[in-house]
Design an enzyme around this catalytic site. Sequence first.
Site, PDB file in Angstrom:
ATOM      1  N   GLU A  35      44.825  45.119  29.430  1.00 52.91           N
ATOM      2  CA  GLU A  35      46.326  44.103  30.604  1.00 52.91           C
ATOM      3  C   GLU A  35      45.705  42.977  31.589  1.00 52.91           C
ATOM      4  O   GLU A  35      46.540  41.834  30.637  1.00 52.91           O
ATOM      5  CB  GLU A  35      47.042  44.991  31.492  1.00 52.91           C
ATOM      6  CG  GLU A  35      47.549  46.170  30.454  1.00 52.91           C
ATOM      7  CD  GLU A  35      46.624  47.500  30.557  1.00 52.91           C
ATOM      8  OE1 GLU A  35      45.538  47.507  30.781  1.00 52.91           O
ATOM      9  OE2 GLU A  35      46.979  48.740  29.410  1.00 52.91           O
ATOM     10  N   HIS A  95      52.770  56.304  34.895  1.00 49.49           N
ATOM     11  CA  HIS A  95      53.050  56.510  33.586  1.00 49.49           C
ATOM     12  C   HIS A  95      54.870  55.728  34.067  1.00 49.49           C
ATOM     13  O   HIS A  95      55.472  55.920  33.027  1.00 49.49           O
ATOM     14  CB  HIS A  95      52.603  56.853  32.961  1.00 49.49           C
ATOM     15  CG  HIS A  95      51.394  56.742  32.373  1.00 49.49           C
ATOM     16  ND1 HIS A  95      49.823  56.912  33.360  1.00 49.49           N
ATOM     17  CD2 HIS A  95      50.622  56.292  31.239  1.00 49.49           C
ATOM     18  CE1 HIS A  95      49.467  57.131  32.372  1.00 49.49           C
ATOM     19  NE2 HIS A  95      49.659  56.251  31.239  1.00 49.49           N
TER      20      HIS A  95
END
Length: 326
Positions: free
Chosen positions: A60, A130
């Site tokens: 990321e 998540h």
Amino acid sequence: MRKITMRTALMEALNEEMERDDTTVLFGEDVGKFGGINAVTKGLYEKFGGTRVFDTPIAEPTIVAAAVGMAITGNARPIPELQFGDFVGIAFDEVFNKMGKWRFMHGGQMEMPVTLRLPIGIAGGAGPEHSQSPQALFMHGPGLQIVIPSTPYDAKGLLKTAIRDNNAVLFFEHKVLYDMKGEVPEEEYLIPFGKADIKKEGDDVTIIATALQVHTALEAAEELSAKGIEVEVVDPRTLAPLDMETILQSVKKTGRVLIVHEEPKTGGSGAEIAAQIQERALFDLSAPIKRLGSPDVPIAQSIYLEQFYTPSKEQIITAVDELMEY
């Protein structure tokens, strides 16, 4: 007017903007041939090719840093995607400091046309890393625009605006809303940032809600209307810039405010909205401002427990009833 899902609306926006501007590029984990884990980028790799739609490693910080690097050259308009909005924490410096501040720090010599797409929200037992809604973190980040649509119409119009903007945009998409249908015109349109939308008009209580909670608020409003309480539901659509004028007009009309979001209640976007209402409309209030959010604990992995984290229709109705007692 035709009805399409939010997923399709987002796909159309991406497709149209990539057709319009060949400097637009899209990348992230599994967004290419696979079409994204939420199927929002499906078909774009086949249409635009691997130089404009491509996969990245599970990295990321690199994804966001690459987008920043592309943007400041002036030769690309990147649309990076993180598979889950939660992963933005891994790239926090690149987002919070580089995306948000570099144009200012370099005296405006560069632009930052980055639209970072971030799926958020509790859905299907994805667990504490998540399922989060971290958008409020970035209300504290100068230079970042924060978009959070609740309908297919808003999603398409706001995403097209985001992609064309020359400043950094964080585009938060609630995963539960991908399959929700709504009216979307076939002709092109844009929705400006900083313009809230009144999803339902009413005179008794103002509910300010974002993303999935807009729909929960509308369900509650329907039941409340049956017993004579008319709720006004206001969707900010963007948290930065924040359309306080529309919110304050509604507060002045109703005198009662409930703010609902899926983020943890403490330090959530509702805290900032409540503070501004208190500063600018205290004497228009007939009751204390109420907030509903998720509890300040990690989100459970269990699908049986996670349902207790999001504000419910019943909680909203109870809160409105309490406000009406003043």
